[in-house]
Write a protein that holds these residues in place. Sequence first.
Motif, short mmCIF file in Angstrom:
data_model
loop_
_atom_site.label_atom_id
_atom_site.label_comp_id
_atom_site.label_asym_id
_atom_site.label_seq_id
_atom_site.Cartn_x
_atom_site.Cartn_y
_atom_site.Cartn_z
N ASN A 1 1.74 -3.74 8.58
CA ASN A 1 1.12 -4.76 7.73
C ASN A 1 2.06 -5.18 6.61
OD1 ASN A 1 -1.21 -4.79 9.25
ND2 ASN A 1 -2.29 -3.36 7.93
N TRP A 2 2.72 -4.21 5.98
CA TRP A 2 3.66 -4.51 4.90
C TRP A 2 4.86 -5.29 5.44
CZ3 TRP A 2 3.86 -5.64 0.24
CH2 TRP A 2 5.02 -5.56 -0.52
N PHE A 3 5.35 -4.91 6.61
CA PHE A 3 6.47 -5.63 7.23
C PHE A 3 6.10 -7.08 7.47
CE2 PHE A 3 8.82 -7.08 10.98
CZ PHE A 3 10.12 -6.86 10.56
N ILE B 1 0.21 5.56 8.86
CA ILE B 1 1.48 5.12 8.27
C ILE B 1 2.03 3.93 9.04
CG2 ILE B 1 3.88 5.77 7.84
CD1 ILE B 1 2.83 8.63 7.33
N VAL B 2 1.99 3.98 10.35
CA VAL B 2 2.51 2.88 11.16
C VAL B 2 1.70 1.61 10.92
CG1 VAL B 2 2.84 2.04 13.52
CG2 VAL B 2 3.55 4.36 12.91
N LEU B 3 0.39 1.73 10.86
CA LEU B 3 -0.46 0.56 10.62
C LEU B 3 -0.14 -0.07 9.27
CD1 LEU B 3 -2.84 -1.29 11.36
CD2 LEU B 3 -4.33 0.39 10.28
N GLY C 1 4.08 13.20 9.61
CA GLY C 1 4.21 11.80 10.02
C GLY C 1 4.34 11.64 11.53
N LEU C 2 5.02 12.57 12.17
CA LEU C 2 5.17 12.51 13.62
C LEU C 2 3.89 12.91 14.35
CD1 LEU C 2 8.74 14.03 14.00
CD2 LEU C 2 8.08 11.64 14.32
N ASN C 3 3.16 13.83 13.78
CA ASN C 3 1.92 14.30 14.41
C ASN C 3 0.74 13.35 14.20
OD1 ASN C 3 3.04 16.65 15.49
ND2 ASN C 3 2.73 17.76 13.60
N ASN C 4 0.76 12.59 13.12
CA ASN C 4 -0.33 11.65 12.80
C ASN C 4 0.25 10.33 12.28
OD1 ASN C 4 -2.56 13.58 13.23
ND2 ASN C 4 -1.65 14.62 11.50
N PRO C 5 0.95 9.59 13.13
CA PRO C 5 1.63 8.39 12.65
C PRO C 5 0.74 7.15 12.50
CG PRO C 5 2.02 8.64 14.98
CD PRO C 5 1.23 9.86 14.53
N GLU C 6 -0.47 7.20 13.01
CA GLU C 6 -1.28 5.99 13.13
C GLU C 6 -1.45 5.25 11.80
OE1 GLU C 6 -2.34 9.01 14.25
OE2 GLU C 6 -2.02 8.74 16.39
N ASN D 1 0.87 -1.17 0.00
CA ASN D 1 0.00 0.00 0.00
C ASN D 1 0.91 1.22 0.00
OD1 ASN D 1 -1.50 2.28 1.02
ND2 ASN D 1 -3.08 0.85 1.63
N SER D 2 0.69 2.14 -0.92
CA SER D 2 1.57 3.30 -1.02
C SER D 2 1.53 4.18 0.23
CB SER D 2 1.23 4.13 -2.26
OG SER D 2 -0.08 4.63 -2.17
N ASP D 3 0.58 3.95 1.12
CA ASP D 3 0.52 4.69 2.37
C ASP D 3 1.44 4.11 3.44
OD1 ASP D 3 -1.37 6.48 1.36
OD2 ASP D 3 -3.04 5.19 1.94
N SER D 4 2.21 3.07 3.07
CA SER D 4 3.12 2.43 4.03
C SER D 4 4.37 3.25 4.29
CB SER D 4 3.56 1.06 3.51
OG SER D 4 2.44 0.24 3.30
N VAL D 5 4.61 4.24 3.47
CA VAL D 5 5.79 5.08 3.60
C VAL D 5 5.40 6.54 3.43
CG1 VAL D 5 7.41 3.32 2.79
CG2 VAL D 5 6.35 4.86 1.15
#
Length: 63
Positions: A36-38, A30-32, A23-28, A3-7
């Motif tokens: 999943n990609w990991f 991207i981290v999710l 990314g730091l203010n709203n990491p949820e 998913n291109s939202d993974s990074v």
Amino acid sequence: MFNSDSVIWLNSADEIAEKISAGLNNPEDIVLYAQNWFDIINQQPANATCERIWSSMKEILNT
């Protein structure tokens, strides 16, 4: 699948500070997506990754 939202994507150097801040203010999300990609690309358990790498290297060097 990927998913291109993974990074965090950057289109120019000018976006670096803005994208990192977002990314730091709203990491949820991207981290999710990244977790999943990991899970897709990495064998489990993840904490045995180094051991698998060393084992593969030994196998390659011994053939």
